[in-house]
Design a protein around this motif. Structure first.
Motif, PDB file in Angstrom:
ATOM      1  N   GLU A   1       0.878  -1.177   0.000  1.00  0.00           N
ATOM      2  CA  GLU A   1       0.000   0.000   0.000  1.00  0.00           C
ATOM      3  C   GLU A   1       0.914   1.224   0.000  1.00  0.00           C
ATOM      4  OE1 GLU A   1      -3.833   0.399   2.345  1.00  0.00           O
ATOM      5  OE2 GLU A   1      -2.524   1.824   3.401  1.00  0.00           O
ATOM      6  N   ILE A   2       0.668   2.086  -0.979  1.00  0.00           N
ATOM      7  CA  ILE A   2       1.555   3.230  -1.213  1.00  0.00           C
ATOM      8  C   ILE A   2       0.980   4.506  -0.600  1.00  0.00           C
ATOM      9  CG2 ILE A   2       2.535   4.750  -2.981  1.00  0.00           C
ATOM     10  CD1 ILE A   2       3.933   2.181  -3.028  1.00  0.00           C
ATOM     11  N   ASP A   3       1.837   5.271   0.041  1.00  0.00           N
ATOM     12  CA  ASP A   3       1.475   6.607   0.510  1.00  0.00           C
ATOM     13  C   ASP A   3       2.517   7.581  -0.036  1.00  0.00           C
ATOM     14  OD1 ASP A   3      -0.204   8.083   2.906  1.00  0.00           O
ATOM     15  OD2 ASP A   3       1.792   8.931   2.634  1.00  0.00           O
ATOM     16  N   ILE A   4       2.057   8.558  -0.819  1.00  0.00           N
ATOM     17  CA  ILE A   4       2.982   9.535  -1.430  1.00  0.00           C
ATOM     18  C   ILE A   4       2.717  10.910  -0.825  1.00  0.00           C
ATOM     19  CG2 ILE A   4       3.734  10.625  -3.568  1.00  0.00           C
ATOM     20  CD1 ILE A   4       2.714   8.168  -5.064  1.00  0.00           C
ATOM     21  N   SER A   5       3.741  11.522  -0.272  1.00  0.00           N
ATOM     22  CA  SER A   5       3.615  12.852   0.339  1.00  0.00           C
ATOM     23  C   SER A   5       4.701  13.775  -0.212  1.00  0.00           C
ATOM     24  CB  SER A   5       3.742  12.769   1.851  1.00  0.00           C
ATOM     25  OG  SER A   5       2.732  11.947   2.387  1.00  0.00           O
ATOM     26  N   PRO A   6       4.342  15.033  -0.506  1.00  0.00           N
ATOM     27  CA  PRO A   6       5.338  15.983  -1.032  1.00  0.00           C
ATOM     28  C   PRO A   6       6.278  16.466   0.066  1.00  0.00           C
ATOM     29  CG  PRO A   6       3.240  17.080  -0.721  1.00  0.00           C
ATOM     30  CD  PRO A   6       2.998  15.647  -0.415  1.00  0.00           C
TER      31      PRO A   6
ATOM     32  N   ILE B   1       7.966   8.428  -0.543  1.00  0.00           N
ATOM     33  CA  ILE B   1       7.067   7.316  -0.837  1.00  0.00           C
ATOM     34  C   ILE B   1       7.224   6.275   0.276  1.00  0.00           C
ATOM     35  CG2 ILE B   1       6.471   5.475  -2.461  1.00  0.00           C
ATOM     36  CD1 ILE B   1       7.781   7.240  -4.649  1.00  0.00           C
ATOM     37  N   VAL B   2       6.113   5.963   0.919  1.00  0.00           N
ATOM     38  CA  VAL B   2       6.117   4.930   1.956  1.00  0.00           C
ATOM     39  C   VAL B   2       5.269   3.764   1.439  1.00  0.00           C
ATOM     40  CG1 VAL B   2       5.534   4.323   4.326  1.00  0.00           C
ATOM     41  CG2 VAL B   2       6.368   6.632   3.783  1.00  0.00           C
ATOM     42  N   ALA B   3       5.880   2.601   1.319  1.00  0.00           N
ATOM     43  CA  ALA B   3       5.179   1.407   0.833  1.00  0.00           C
ATOM     44  C   ALA B   3       5.114   0.382   1.968  1.00  0.00           C
ATOM     45  CB  ALA B   3       5.889   0.821  -0.370  1.00  0.00           C
ATOM     46  N   GLN B   4       3.902   0.057   2.349  1.00  0.00           N
ATOM     47  CA  GLN B   4       3.702  -0.907   3.445  1.00  0.00           C
ATOM     48  C   GLN B   4       3.520  -2.308   2.871  1.00  0.00           C
ATOM     49  OE1 GLN B   4       0.149  -0.336   5.859  1.00  0.00           O
ATOM     50  NE2 GLN B   4       1.302  -0.815   7.703  1.00  0.00           N
ATOM     51  N   ASP B   5       4.369  -3.231   3.303  1.00  0.00           N
ATOM     52  CA  ASP B   5       4.299  -4.621   2.842  1.00  0.00           C
ATOM     53  C   ASP B   5       3.010  -5.257   3.376  1.00  0.00           C
ATOM     54  OD1 ASP B   5       4.609  -7.293   2.265  1.00  0.00           O
ATOM     55  OD2 ASP B   5       6.722  -7.373   2.828  1.00  0.00           O
ATOM     56  N   MET B   6       2.072  -5.545   2.463  1.00  0.00           N
ATOM     57  CA  MET B   6       0.771  -6.052   2.897  1.00  0.00           C
ATOM     58  C   MET B   6       0.838  -7.490   3.409  1.00  0.00           C
ATOM     59  SD  MET B   6      -0.958  -3.422   2.706  1.00  0.00           S
ATOM     60  CE  MET B   6      -2.514  -4.119   3.233  1.00  0.00           C
ATOM     61  N   ARG B   7       1.898  -8.188   3.066  1.00  0.00           N
ATOM     62  CA  ARG B   7       2.078  -9.529   3.616  1.00  0.00           C
ATOM     63  C   ARG B   7       2.246  -9.465   5.131  1.00  0.00           C
ATOM     64  NH1 ARG B   7       7.230 -11.590   0.518  1.00  0.00           N
ATOM     65  NH2 ARG B   7       7.871  -9.645   1.508  1.00  0.00           N
ATOM     66  N   ILE B   8       3.037  -8.497   5.575  1.00  0.00           N
ATOM     67  CA  ILE B   8       3.247  -8.325   7.007  1.00  0.00           C
ATOM     68  C   ILE B   8       1.966  -7.867   7.682  1.00  0.00           C
ATOM     69  CG2 ILE B   8       4.523  -7.010   8.738  1.00  0.00           C
ATOM     70  CD1 ILE B   8       6.859  -6.901   6.771  1.00  0.00           C
ATOM     71  N   VAL B   9       1.251  -6.957   6.985  1.00  0.00           N
ATOM     72  CA  VAL B   9      -0.012  -6.466   7.536  1.00  0.00           C
ATOM     73  C   VAL B   9      -0.987  -7.620   7.730  1.00  0.00           C
ATOM     74  CG1 VAL B   9      -2.032  -5.019   7.100  1.00  0.00           C
ATOM     75  CG2 VAL B   9       0.257  -4.159   6.571  1.00  0.00           C
TER      76      VAL B   9
END
Length: 482
Positions: free
Chosen positions: A88-93, A106-114
């Motif tokens: 899951e991607i979160d993009i912030s300026p 860019i913060v990408a959360q590994d959904m497998r871990i979630v």
């Protein structure tokens, strides 16, 4: 140092890019997951690390709000080896003090871990719920347990109903069932008892299993007639179950006590419990008789050597007992032994009893348990107590190599020595699922060969003399001489 420290402390993938989507920095977590080296990625396009659904930071539509953040689902992070990892991607300026854009984080959360954490949380919740349930319920029947019952008895609302009453139900001969048919059969009867009691209660209250074979019902009711209805419902339910001719019927001793709110619940409970034990003593003989008859029926339905086996060896034993000048009581014991010597076979699995091939060592051990099982059954039955020791020892051998005690010679009761010859002869001439029946001559020869080893020589001599003078035949299910 602060930036490096923070980026590498976070367990998510973190990537810093310029306004054109070029990678400026990337944390260790991203490198470890993707199996990349940092120098491979710096200054390269970030879009190559993600699936086609990923929208480059440079192409994210600017919003009026200066500090916006775009979250993207259904995007995958692509490793050096081509593995696809859902993120899951979160993009912030990132902006400077003049509100000028410097790039994006860019913060990408590994959904497998979630998902793994979510599953762990779910399992933990289930475990907590299960522990909470078991703290108040019996795991076998689903009824309340003793602890909950006692708490409820102390704290329930005495003012809500005029009467309070108890019904105490204690199963009869559960140990006998466990010792003979096994704990699985015993558990099944417990479950059926619990079901019959629980479904019979029409008043407010609780049903609990307060011991291995004991159940208690606390009832809050309007009048004595309502209380009695619950009691008769239980009796009717048990009778209905037994009418279905189960392998082992349910037998319970029941005690009741009921009175107004002036009586303490604990006193009423004790009164009901005392009444139950009085009833148990009154019907003890009858319940044991019913249980043994049920076990006998189960034996007949399972025993692959029945078919006249009992009648034939009974005749042979009686003839030999008379020739050996046994007392009237000993001959009477022989008759009983002929009928009940294999009653312990109800505790042997059907898969072994009906096995068409020769038994393995472990299966033989299981079969040999029937002597001890039969002993336990007969010890609890007044009619069979006189032959309990004979049932235990009817497979001992003259040479001491029998079972279960390894007795030899005169240590073995004479009734058992006679039974050994009669039983062996009939088994040989009747056959087994894995053995063809022998002729009279073949069986006699084998018995003579085992004289002094498996069999008492003096008993063999008597058997030989009788056998030579008379011909044993079966006619219309009874043994006669001609």
């Amino acid at each position: 140092m602060s930036k490096e420290y923070l980026m590498n402390k976070v367990k998510d993938i973190i990537i810093l890019t310029d306004n054109n989507g070029n990678i400026l920095d990337i944390n260790k977590q991203a490198l470890n997951i993707g199996k990349y080296k940092k120098e491979q990625l710096v200054n390269s396009k970030v879009k190559y690390l993600f699936s086609k659904d990923f929208k480059e930071p440079s192409k994210v539509k600017k919003k009026d709000n200066a500090n916006h953040s775009d979250k993207k689902d259904n995007i995958c992070f692509i490793t050096m080896e081509g593995e696809i990892i859902p993120v899951e991607i979160d993009i912030s300026p990132i902006k400077n003090s003049f509100d000028e854009s410097l790039g994006n984080v860019i913060v990408a959360q590994d959904m497998r871990i979630v998902k793994m954490l979510q599953q762990e949380a779910l399992e933990n919740k289930r475990s907590r719920d299960r522990l909470y349930y078991l703290s108040y319920h019996d795991s076998l029947t689903g009824l309340y347990n003793r602890g909950y019952f006692e708490d409820y008895m102390v704290n329930f609302d005495r003012e809500k109903y005029p009467l309070c009453g108890f019904i105490i139900c204690d199963m009869d001969n559960l140990k006998l069932v466990n010792d003979t048919l096994g704990h699985q059969e015993g558990d099944e009867i417990i479950i059926q008892c619990a079901k019959a009691i629980n479904e019979s209660i029409i008043s407010e209250g609780i049903v609990a299993r307060i011991g291995g074979d004991e159940f208690a019902v606390l009832i809050q009711c309007v009048d004595r007639e309502e209380f009695d209805s619950n009691y008769y419902n239980i009796k009717t339910s048990i009778d209905k179950y037994n009418e279905g001719m189960p392998k082992i019927p349910i037998s319970m001793s029941i005690g009741t006590a009921c009175d107004d709110r002036n009586f303490l619940p604990i006193d009423l409970f004790k009164e009901a419990d005392d009444n139950m034990y009085r009833n148990k003593l009154k019907q003890s003989y009858e319940t044991k008789k019913v249980m043994v008859n049920s076990i006998k029926r189960a034996l007949i339905s399972r025993d692959y050597v029945d078919g006249g086996h009992v009648d034939r060896i009974k005749f042979i034993c009686e003839e030999m007992g008379k020739q050996m000048n046994l007392s009237r009581q000993q001959i009477k014991n022989l008759r009983l032994l002929s009928k009940y010597h294999d009653i312990g076979k109800v505790g042997v699995p059907e898969s072994i009893l009906y096995k068409p091939d020769k038994l393995s060592y472990n299966e033989l051990v299981e079969v040999r348990r029937h002597c001890e099982i039969g002993y336990r059954i007969s010890k609890t039955t007044p009619k069979l107590q006189v032959i309990s020791e004979l049932i235990l020892k009817h497979h001992e051998r003259w040479d001491g190599n029998g079972y279960p005690l390894g007795l030899k010679r005169e240590e073995i009761p004479i009734e058992c020595r006679i039974m050994a010859v009669a039983d062996a002869y009939d088994v040989m001439t009747s056959g087994r699922p894995y053995k063809v029946a022998k002729s009279h001559e073949e069986a006699l020869k084998e018995i003579l060969d085992e004289s002094g080893k498996q069999f008492d020589p003096s008993v063999v001599d008597v058997f030989k003399n009788i056998f030579c003078e008379k011909l044993f035949i079966e006619k219309e299910h009874s043994i006669i001489c001609s």
